[in-house]
Design an enzyme around this catalytic site. Structure first.
Site, PDB file in Angstrom:
ATOM      1  N   TYR A 155     -28.282 -29.054  17.992  1.00 46.05           N
ATOM      2  CA  TYR A 155     -27.736 -28.912  16.626  1.00 46.05           C
ATOM      3  C   TYR A 155     -27.893 -30.207  15.830  1.00 46.05           C
ATOM      4  O   TYR A 155     -27.977 -30.195  14.601  1.00 46.05           O
ATOM      5  CB  TYR A 155     -26.263 -28.477  16.714  1.00 46.05           C
ATOM      6  CG  TYR A 155     -25.734 -27.755  15.505  1.00 46.05           C
ATOM      7  CD1 TYR A 155     -26.371 -26.617  15.008  1.00 46.05           C
ATOM      8  CD2 TYR A 155     -24.586 -28.188  14.869  1.00 46.05           C
ATOM      9  CE1 TYR A 155     -25.867 -25.939  13.901  1.00 46.05           C
ATOM     10  CE2 TYR A 155     -24.068 -27.516  13.759  1.00 46.05           C
ATOM     11  CZ  TYR A 155     -24.725 -26.398  13.291  1.00 46.05           C
ATOM     12  OH  TYR A 155     -24.217 -25.732  12.194  1.00 46.05           O
ATOM     13  N   LYS A 162     -21.762 -30.722   9.362  1.00 46.45           N
ATOM     14  CA  LYS A 162     -20.622 -29.794   9.422  1.00 46.45           C
ATOM     15  C   LYS A 162     -19.300 -30.558   9.493  1.00 46.45           C
ATOM     16  O   LYS A 162     -18.286 -30.110   8.937  1.00 46.45           O
ATOM     17  CB  LYS A 162     -20.754 -28.834  10.619  1.00 46.45           C
ATOM     18  CG  LYS A 162     -21.820 -27.756  10.433  1.00 46.45           C
ATOM     19  CD  LYS A 162     -21.572 -26.900   9.198  1.00 46.45           C
ATOM     20  CE  LYS A 162     -22.456 -25.672   9.150  1.00 46.45           C
ATOM     21  NZ  LYS A 162     -22.445 -25.028   7.812  1.00 46.45           N
TER      22      LYS A 162
HETATM   23  P1  NAD Z   1     -28.821 -17.770   6.417  1.00 47.19           P
HETATM   24  O1  NAD Z   1     -30.134 -18.430   6.654  1.00 47.19           O
HETATM   25  O2  NAD Z   1     -28.810 -16.312   6.220  1.00 47.19           O
HETATM   26  O3  NAD Z   1     -28.050 -18.475   5.217  1.00 47.19           O
HETATM   27  C1  NAD Z   1     -28.231 -19.827   4.853  1.00 47.19           C
HETATM   28  C2  NAD Z   1     -28.289 -19.831   3.351  1.00 47.19           C
HETATM   29  O4  NAD Z   1     -28.344 -21.175   2.832  1.00 47.19           O
HETATM   30  C3  NAD Z   1     -29.533 -19.099   2.820  1.00 47.19           C
HETATM   31  O5  NAD Z   1     -29.136 -17.998   2.042  1.00 47.19           O
HETATM   32  C4  NAD Z   1     -30.211 -20.127   1.954  1.00 47.19           C
HETATM   33  O6  NAD Z   1     -30.764 -19.566   0.790  1.00 47.19           O
HETATM   34  C5  NAD Z   1     -29.044 -21.050   1.614  1.00 47.19           C
HETATM   35  N1  NAD Z   1     -29.501 -22.341   1.107  1.00 47.19           N
HETATM   36  C6  NAD Z   1     -30.247 -23.272   1.754  1.00 47.19           C
HETATM   37  N2  NAD Z   1     -30.506 -24.304   0.913  1.00 47.19           N
HETATM   38  C7  NAD Z   1     -29.894 -24.001  -0.283  1.00 47.19           C
HETATM   39  C8  NAD Z   1     -29.805 -24.653  -1.536  1.00 47.19           C
HETATM   40  N3  NAD Z   1     -30.394 -25.849  -1.761  1.00 47.19           N
HETATM   41  N4  NAD Z   1     -29.102 -24.065  -2.545  1.00 47.19           N
HETATM   42  C9  NAD Z   1     -28.488 -22.867  -2.344  1.00 47.19           C
HETATM   43  N5  NAD Z   1     -28.557 -22.192  -1.169  1.00 47.19           N
HETATM   44  C10 NAD Z   1     -29.248 -22.755  -0.149  1.00 47.19           C
HETATM   45  O7  NAD Z   1     -27.920 -18.173   7.686  1.00 47.19           O
HETATM   46  P2  NAD Z   1     -26.352 -17.968   8.006  1.00 47.19           P
HETATM   47  O8  NAD Z   1     -26.254 -18.129   9.478  1.00 47.19           O
HETATM   48  O9  NAD Z   1     -25.831 -16.744   7.367  1.00 47.19           O
HETATM   49  O10 NAD Z   1     -25.717 -19.276   7.363  1.00 47.19           O
HETATM   50  C11 NAD Z   1     -24.671 -19.247   6.414  1.00 47.19           C
HETATM   51  C12 NAD Z   1     -23.658 -20.338   6.736  1.00 47.19           C
HETATM   52  O11 NAD Z   1     -23.048 -20.058   7.965  1.00 47.19           O
HETATM   53  C13 NAD Z   1     -24.254 -21.735   6.839  1.00 47.19           C
HETATM   54  O12 NAD Z   1     -23.341 -22.678   6.315  1.00 47.19           O
HETATM   55  C14 NAD Z   1     -24.350 -21.899   8.351  1.00 47.19           C
HETATM   56  O13 NAD Z   1     -24.385 -23.253   8.747  1.00 47.19           O
HETATM   57  C15 NAD Z   1     -23.071 -21.214   8.751  1.00 47.19           C
HETATM   58  N6  NAD Z   1     -22.964 -20.853  10.157  1.00 47.19           N
HETATM   59  C16 NAD Z   1     -23.962 -20.196  10.774  1.00 47.19           C
HETATM   60  C17 NAD Z   1     -23.849 -19.912  12.134  1.00 47.19           C
HETATM   61  C18 NAD Z   1     -24.968 -19.219  12.867  1.00 47.19           C
HETATM   62  O14 NAD Z   1     -24.989 -19.269  14.097  1.00 47.19           O
HETATM   63  N7  NAD Z   1     -25.879 -18.562  12.187  1.00 47.19           N
HETATM   64  C19 NAD Z   1     -22.688 -20.262  12.839  1.00 47.19           C
HETATM   65  C20 NAD Z   1     -21.660 -20.915  12.162  1.00 47.19           C
HETATM   66  C21 NAD Z   1     -21.801 -21.211  10.819  1.00 47.19           C
END
Ligand code: NAD
Length: 256
Positions: A155, A162
């Site tokens: 990570y 985070k």
């Molecule tokens: P995802 O790839 O579907 O979503 C990530 C989003 O970030 C995308 O929609 C992308 O367009 C957006 N993004 C990136 N750069 C950007 C910018 N400059 N301006 C605006 N938007 C931007 O993946 P996800 O897993 O749904 O991630 C959503 C959130 O959840 C993130 O904060 C991620 O860190 C968090 N998260 C994910 C997980 C996992 O395992 N997938 C676990 C815990 C937390």
């Protein structure tokens, strides 16, 4: 319309694919009676295509959260569509490839700075862009984290990003309490989204859940995280702010 978000106007960032946590937050929010507006990055066309799979139509606005012009223009666009906002979802994360996948000791500050800007500072930037849209009674901001208490495999610099997001949420909660704006995070377990797939070796990280999660964890199901987001947007957490609610099957509290 009934439901725990009946009558609420919610802006949701981060809908990219059906595997996006934000897509499920939007779906559950609509099912619970909310009017939803989406923001899109990098292209509105992608988000517009996915938005068609939501139970109800949702307008899409282009927003790169690091682009000050986009942030400055957000208020007028949202006001025209919804008149105001009762909730905002920050579901955004990004780190350049050299900041992930085992390269921690060699990552350049430029890449770290990008990860911090997009993944942590943006919570403040988005919240402040939306604040003028929130009524006097206040509103709710909800973001997504991946437990920053631990050093996870692969990570890398998303971990410090985070940690910064979690601290930013607490400081926002401190400074916006007087406006009755609550700021909370959902700490989600691993989900096989685009963001996750862009982390080399993500499956190694996710394996932790196979052995340590008390509740059965399905990486292919982002809906539990979406439901957690909707719960925090609702009036059922009226005096909760600066909090992190774990939607991780219970891994965060397990000993060895
Ligand atoms: P995802 O790839 O579907 O979503 C990530 C989003 O970030 C995308 O929609 C992308 O367009 C957006 N993004 C990136 N750069 C950007 C910018 N400059 N301006 C605006 N938007 C931007 O993946 P996800 O897993 O749904 O991630 C959503 C959130 O959840 C993130 O904060 C991620 O860190 C968090 N998260 C994910 C997980 C996992 O395992 N997938 C676990 C815990 C937390």
């Amino acid at each position: 319309m009934s439901g725990i978000l009946a009558g609420k106007r919610i802006l949701i960032t981060g809908v990219l694919m059906e595997s996006s946590i934000a897509f499920h937050a939007a779906k559950v929010a609509q099912e619970q009676g909310a009017e939803v507006i989406l923001t899109a990055f990098p292209r509105p066309t992608l988000t517009e295509r996915i938005a068609k799979k939501l139970p109800k139509p949702a307008k899409v606005i282009e927003l790169d959260v690091t682009n000050q012009e986009h942030l400055d223009g957000l208020e007028a666009k949202v006001r025209e569509e919804l008149g105001g906002l009762d909730g905002v979802v920050h579901s955004i994360g990004f780190a350049p490839q050299d900041a992930l996948g085992g390269n921690f000791l060699k990552t350049s500050f430029e890449s770290v700075s990008t990860a911090m800007h997009v993944s942590a500072f943006s919570l403040k930037a988005l919240t402040m862009a939306c604040l003028p849209l929130m009524p006097e009674e206040g509103g709710a901001v909800v973001g997504l984290t991946f437990d920053a208490q631990f050093a996870w495999p692969q990570y890398d610099w998303m971990g410090p990003a985070k940690a910064a997001l979690e601290a930013t949420s607490r400081y926002l909660a401190r400074d916006l309490g007087a406006r009755n704006v609550r700021c909370n995070l959902v700490s989600a377990g691993p989900i096989g989204s685009m963001a996750a797939k862009s982390i080399p070796g993500f499956s190694e990280l996710a394996k932790v859940w196979d052995t340590r999660s008390p509740l059965n964890w399905d990486m292919g199901d982002p809906e539990p995280a979406g439901k957690g987001v909707v719960a925090l947007l609702s009036d059922f957490f009226p005096k909760t702010t600066g909090e992190i609610v774990h939607v991780d099957g219970g891994v965060h509290m397990m000993g060895a």
